[in-house]
Motif scaffolding. Structure first.
Motif, PDB file in Angstrom:
ATOM      1  N   SER A 155       0.828  -1.214   0.000  1.00  0.00           N
ATOM      2  CA  SER A 155       0.000   0.000   0.000  1.00  0.00           C
ATOM      3  C   SER A 155       0.861   1.261   0.000  1.00  0.00           C
ATOM      4  O   SER A 155       0.477   2.286  -0.576  1.00  0.00           O
ATOM      5  CB  SER A 155      -0.944   0.008   1.210  1.00  0.00           C
ATOM      6  OG  SER A 155      -0.223   0.029   2.425  1.00  0.00           O
ATOM      7  N   ARG A 179     -11.054  -1.541   1.062  1.00  0.00           N
ATOM      8  CA  ARG A 179      -9.645  -1.212   1.258  1.00  0.00           C
ATOM      9  C   ARG A 179      -8.995  -0.817  -0.073  1.00  0.00           C
ATOM     10  O   ARG A 179      -8.159   0.093  -0.110  1.00  0.00           O
ATOM     11  CB  ARG A 179      -8.910  -2.417   1.872  1.00  0.00           C
ATOM     12  CG  ARG A 179      -7.410  -2.225   2.059  1.00  0.00           C
ATOM     13  CD  ARG A 179      -7.072  -1.070   2.971  1.00  0.00           C
ATOM     14  NE  ARG A 179      -5.621  -0.980   3.175  1.00  0.00           N
ATOM     15  CZ  ARG A 179      -4.998   0.073   3.672  1.00  0.00           C
ATOM     16  NH1 ARG A 179      -5.707   1.149   4.045  1.00  0.00           N
ATOM     17  NH2 ARG A 179      -3.689   0.072   3.832  1.00  0.00           N
ATOM     18  N   GLU A 182      -9.836   2.663  -0.663  1.00  0.00           N
ATOM     19  CA  GLU A 182      -9.136   3.516   0.295  1.00  0.00           C
ATOM     20  C   GLU A 182      -7.698   3.800  -0.140  1.00  0.00           C
ATOM     21  O   GLU A 182      -7.203   4.929   0.008  1.00  0.00           O
ATOM     22  CB  GLU A 182      -9.137   2.832   1.668  1.00  0.00           C
ATOM     23  CG  GLU A 182      -8.465   3.633   2.770  1.00  0.00           C
ATOM     24  CD  GLU A 182      -8.454   2.893   4.096  1.00  0.00           C
ATOM     25  OE1 GLU A 182      -7.656   3.283   4.967  1.00  0.00           O
ATOM     26  OE2 GLU A 182      -9.220   1.925   4.249  1.00  0.00           O
TER      27      GLU A 182
END
Length: 527
Positions: A155, A179, A182
């Protein structure tokens, strides 16, 4: 109270030793020992702090008779036999976040080096050439980056790539749609990633599922001209197949910080066109080395001194703040597990741990671990919360956790039910004053008792005179009764007697008690 002893067996920042000492541990720093020397020494220690040099093998764990925790300053634990450590009841921790930024930045640096062929251009320029027309790079802006693994490091790489105006797609079975949104990536299948990515970076641990994830077959599926970066783990890529595809030009470049066999003194990749490599430098920055050393010291000290568990690979997390609140629940849970284990005879097929009232809002994993530790103590005298789940799994026990929002008679309640060949057997307990564990139900019969020391469990017909008979029998055999707890289903029906005594009850006294009129079951207990 004796301080926990910790051995630091690999070189790490000296502040780690200071943190151990400040938090209540005695610490020795002894590095560079042979396995034989470590085996001879390790029995004195409660904790072992390592980096990558020390190999924590089965032989070392067998010699580590007091060891409670192994802490790896770094993310990779290939040098620790986690399965064997779990069986020995040793917690294994790592520091997955201490070098995340450093490793992610190294992956981005490798990507740029590939895109602009910087290493080769540097070498030839320093050799006195001026090969301005020999190198034609590519921009990363507007290109598609494919992440294999979108966890912590993945990430961070995604965030950096998005800042470079790249499009990011990710393959990760554990990545949720929310996620993905996000972190700004598109979740795709592995085949989709291979077909679309201009650059591929790997950020996944080496497991049975991920080993050789970029196999010869998958590498052949990759988009022609792709560039591949691996700063995660060796063994994720078929190195021989990668070498062939670099030769053919199907893969335009590859950058590896890790190899299947390290140190990599030779490799089919060495000398291939547009191949660059570094000697496992992903975590090699001053900041990262300090961070992981301090973090492992903090985690290990919290566990040894306060019972807090964080970043453990074989035990549920339990913060140092949670530990005091959970401690009485865990004592209750272990006692209930022990009780049902001692009383439920036959082959256990499943166990359910139910929480209601205040207990429903707590971290359930440590409570489950405590129940299993109590239950499995019937089968092993070295069981604890770490190895109990493994012992339960080995015995084929189906473990279920149930949380109830309902409010019951008690402000907080734990219920443990085991499935046996004779049917379900259930016990329940609560806390008095939020601190004192109490049994409140046993196999459907209400009874209030503390579970500690030596006890005797009796099921008998509810009839006058029985209490006198059992008291006389124990008195005649020199056994003093501490507490006496009674319960029954119905008047004149089946009654339960649970009493604590000051000594273990000999087998001949158990036999005499079993022969008393109206007695159905007599079982000595120990907590």
């Amino acid at each position: 109270m004796t301080k926990p002893k910790v051995l630091i067996s690999d070189k790490m920042d000296p502040n780690a030793a200071r943190i151990f000492e400040e938090r209540g541990c005695d610490v020795d720093v002894i590095t560079g020992e042979t396995p034989e020397q470590l085996i001879a020494r390790i029995g004195d220690y409660d904790g072992l702090a390592i980096r990558s040099s020390t190999k924590v093998t089965a032989a070392i764990l067998d010699a580590a008779t007091n060891l409670k925790v192994v802490g790896r300053a770094g993310i990779g634990v290939d040098n620790v036999d986690i399965s064997y450590a779990s069986g020995k009841g040793v917690v294994v921790m790592n520091t997955p976040f201490g070098n995340s930024i450093t490793t992610a930045e190294h992956a981005i640096a490798m990507m740029f080096a590939l895109a602009r062929q910087i290493p080769e251009a540097n070498t030839r320029t320093q050799q006195g050439e001026w090969p301005k027309n020999a190198f034609m790079g590519v921009e990363v802006t507007g290109k598609t980056l494919g992440l294999i693994g979108a966890g912590n490091i993945g990430s961070i790489v995604a965030a950096r790539a998005l800042g470079l105006k790249m499009k990011v797609v990710a393959f990760d079975p554990f990545l949720t749609p929310d996620r993905a949104v996000e972190i700004g990536v598109e979740k795709v299948t592995l085949d989709e990633l291979l077909a679309r990515a201009d650059f591929i970076t790997l950020h996944t641990p080496l497991t049975d599922e991920t080993r050789n994830i970029l196999s010869a077959e998958n590498l052949a599926k990759a988009k022609p001209g792709v560039r591949i970066v691996n700063c995660a783990r060796g063994g994720l890529i078929d190195e021989a197949a990668l070498a062939e595809l670099l030769e053919s030009g199907h893969i335009a470049g590859a950058a590896l910080d890790v190899f299947e066999s390290e140190p990599a003194k030779e490799s089919p990749l060495f000398g291939k066109p547009n191949f660059i490599c570094t000697p496992h430098l992903g975590a090699s920055t001053t900041e990262a080395q300090v961070n992981v050393a301090l973090q492992v010291a903090e985690q290990m000290a919290d566990y040894l001194v306060n019972g807090g568990v964080s970043n453990a690979l074989n035990m549920p997390s339990l913060s140092a703040e949670e530990a005091p609140k959970l401690r009485p629940y865990m004592k209750l849970a272990e006692s209930l597990g022990s009780l049902v284990g001692q009383l439920a005879h036959g082959n256990l097929t499943q166990i359910s741990i139910e929480r209601e009232g205040s207990a429903a809002d707590l971290n359930g994993k440590p409570i489950t671990g405590a129940v299993l530790a109590g239950l499995m103590r019937q089968y092993s005298d070295t069981v604890n919360m770490v190895n109990a789940p493994y012992l339960a799994k080995e015995r084929g026990l189906d473990v279920r956790e149930i949380r109830h929002d309902r409010e019951g008679v008690y402000h907080t309640l734990l219920r443990v039910t085991v499935g046996t060949e004779q049917g379900d057997r259930s016990v329940a307990g609560t806390l008095f004053g939020s601190e004192a564990p109490r049994l409140v139900e046993i196999f459907g019969v209400g009874i209030e008792a503390e579970l500690e020391g030596n006890m005797l469990y009796i099921v008998n017909e509810d009839a006058p005179g029985f209490i006198g008979r059992i008291g006389t029998l124990l008195g005649e055999n020199g056994i003093n009764i501490g507490t006496f707890h009674l319960g029954r289903r119905d008047a004149g029906g089946e009654a339960v007697l649970l009493l604590s005594v000051d000594m273990p009850i000999p087998a001949d006294v158990v036999a005499k008690a079993s022969a008393l009129e109206g007695v159905k079951v007599v079982t000595p207990l120990a907590f």
